[in-house]
Design an enzyme around this catalytic site. Sequence first.
Site, PDB file in Angstrom:
ATOM      1  N   PHE A 123       9.682  53.602  61.341  1.00  0.00           N
ATOM      2  CA  PHE A 123       8.224  53.679  61.152  1.00  0.00           C
ATOM      3  C   PHE A 123       7.949  53.541  59.650  1.00  0.00           C
ATOM      4  O   PHE A 123       8.509  54.279  58.849  1.00  0.00           O
ATOM      5  CB  PHE A 123       7.722  55.029  61.673  1.00  0.00           C
ATOM      6  CG  PHE A 123       6.239  55.126  61.782  1.00  0.00           C
ATOM      7  CD1 PHE A 123       5.582  54.791  62.953  1.00  0.00           C
ATOM      8  CD2 PHE A 123       5.473  55.563  60.708  1.00  0.00           C
ATOM      9  CE1 PHE A 123       4.195  54.883  63.060  1.00  0.00           C
ATOM     10  CE2 PHE A 123       4.087  55.662  60.804  1.00  0.00           C
ATOM     11  CZ  PHE A 123       3.449  55.316  61.985  1.00  0.00           C
ATOM     12  N   ASP A 189      13.222  62.148  62.490  1.00  0.00           N
ATOM     13  CA  ASP A 189      11.779  62.030  62.726  1.00  0.00           C
ATOM     14  C   ASP A 189      11.587  62.122  64.243  1.00  0.00           C
ATOM     15  O   ASP A 189      11.971  61.221  64.989  1.00  0.00           O
ATOM     16  CB  ASP A 189      11.250  60.704  62.168  1.00  0.00           C
ATOM     17  CG  ASP A 189       9.727  60.667  62.190  1.00  0.00           C
ATOM     18  OD1 ASP A 189       9.139  61.325  63.078  1.00  0.00           O
ATOM     19  OD2 ASP A 189       9.129  59.989  61.337  1.00  0.00           O
TER      20      ASP A 189
HETATM   21  C1  LIG Z   1       3.220  58.721  63.901  1.00  0.00           C
HETATM   22  C2  LIG Z   1       4.411  58.724  63.072  1.00  0.00           C
HETATM   23  C3  LIG Z   1       4.363  59.175  61.753  1.00  0.00           C
HETATM   24  C4  LIG Z   1       3.042  59.603  61.144  1.00  0.00           C
HETATM   25  O1  LIG Z   1       3.156  60.123  59.891  1.00  0.00           O
HETATM   26  P1  LIG Z   1       1.939  60.863  59.180  1.00  0.00           P
HETATM   27  O2  LIG Z   1       2.368  61.019  57.801  1.00  0.00           O
HETATM   28  O3  LIG Z   1       1.761  62.183  59.881  1.00  0.00           O
HETATM   29  O4  LIG Z   1       0.733  60.021  59.326  1.00  0.00           O
HETATM   30  C5  LIG Z   1       5.542  59.175  61.013  1.00  0.00           C
HETATM   31  N1  LIG Z   1       6.710  58.765  61.568  1.00  0.00           N
HETATM   32  C6  LIG Z   1       6.785  58.326  62.853  1.00  0.00           C
HETATM   33  C7  LIG Z   1       8.086  57.888  63.412  1.00  0.00           C
HETATM   34  C8  LIG Z   1       5.633  58.273  63.627  1.00  0.00           C
HETATM   35  O5  LIG Z   1       5.700  57.809  64.876  1.00  0.00           O
END
Ligand SMILES: *Cc1c(COP(=O)(O)O)cnc(C)c1O
Length: 400
Positions: A123, A189
């Site tokens: 991500f 994550d």
């Molecule tokens: C949705 C998501 C995020 C979101 O990060 P924010 O900093 O809370 O906006 C991060 N990593 C993954 C893998 C996600 O799916």
Amino acid sequence: MTTRAEVQKLDAADPLAKYRAQFDLPEGVLYLDGNSLGPPPKRALEALRQTGEREWGEGLIRSWNEAGWIDLPKTCGAKIAPLIGAGAEEVIVADSVSVNLFKLAAALLGAAPGDVAVDDDEFPTDGYVMEGLARMTGATLVRLRPGDAIPMNVRVLIISLINYKTAAVADMGAVEREARSRNAAVIWDLSHATGLIDVDVKRDGAKFAIGCGYKFLNGGPGAPAFLYVAREEACRLHQPLSGWMGHAAPFDFAPDYRPAAGALRFASGTPPILSLAALDAALDVFSGVELKLVEAKARGLGDLFLERAMALGLKTISPLQGGRRGGHVSLIHENGYAIMQALIARGIIGDFRAPDLMRFGFSPLFLRYTDVCEVADALAEILRTEEWRDPRYARRGVVT
Ligand SMILES: *Cc1c(COP(=O)(O)O)cnc(C)c1O
């Protein structure tokens, strides 16, 4: 092909069917984006009213103590902990995933200097944060491709348990074993995994994780994220955003920083109470839910959808039927954006990830097997009639 009668039987025998009534879902909508923004549990909407009108409006500043506001980062953390196999005091809720990643990765790098690594198809925010950290510390950021070994000098590795594009599930135990043999720490994550699959950090030897509050946990738009640190690790780590909420005694107003025990030292500033109130209530939906059943149903819904999508000649990058897959299925189509808009115009809400992925999220707590058939039927019709060619389906918003 599974028949309609067989699909109806699956719904009739579904042990999770009763949870649908806990959500406030709009009429005439099939919601396939619970993996990106979970819908509101009725009790979360009620908590927002209660916290706003009663605790804020009437209790005013007294509510920090009397309504337990000050403890919400810990209270919510303790409710997330059993969903990932952690101890109650090992999880806190604070900030966003991005900020929590920065704090945790910086703390780990401070304890063991070296390079940092991120998967090539991670991500994006995770890569961006690591890029910033690398620039700040002089570490090298290594981008890993599938199958790459962890390079020798890497001390911190970030990886999603469930990939946001493919929904493939990584082998937590195997990655941990490899990382240990190379003296690297893994930050998991868990954004697309928490509340969906049966994560067990203790069984798999995972010591650090971050994850999202607004996806399968249904905490509401912009709900704060969580952070997990194994208790034996927390005491040796010093995070850079050492604000007063992570202080051992914030209301001593002492001039010097003294970190709180456990994961709480990863808190920084004042927590967002309205968002936490919604998340806190939303987490109660999970009390008594068996995650093994949730995981199995997610796969069942996805398998059913894949069976029908493959019959239409569509292609996927997600693990196929029977494979270990998370809560969504991604189909590839060069006109995916317009096709998804045509679905949304019919009240079937999924999303699109550039350049060509249509994502269909199958949240097991509120979707039915018969819903999947309806989605597949609509998709078939949109492809057959080519209604996606309507120019209004080509217009793009900022958020896709
Ligand atoms: C949705 C998501 C995020 C979101 O990060 P924010 O900093 O809370 O906006 C991060 N990593 C993954 C893998 C996600 O799916």
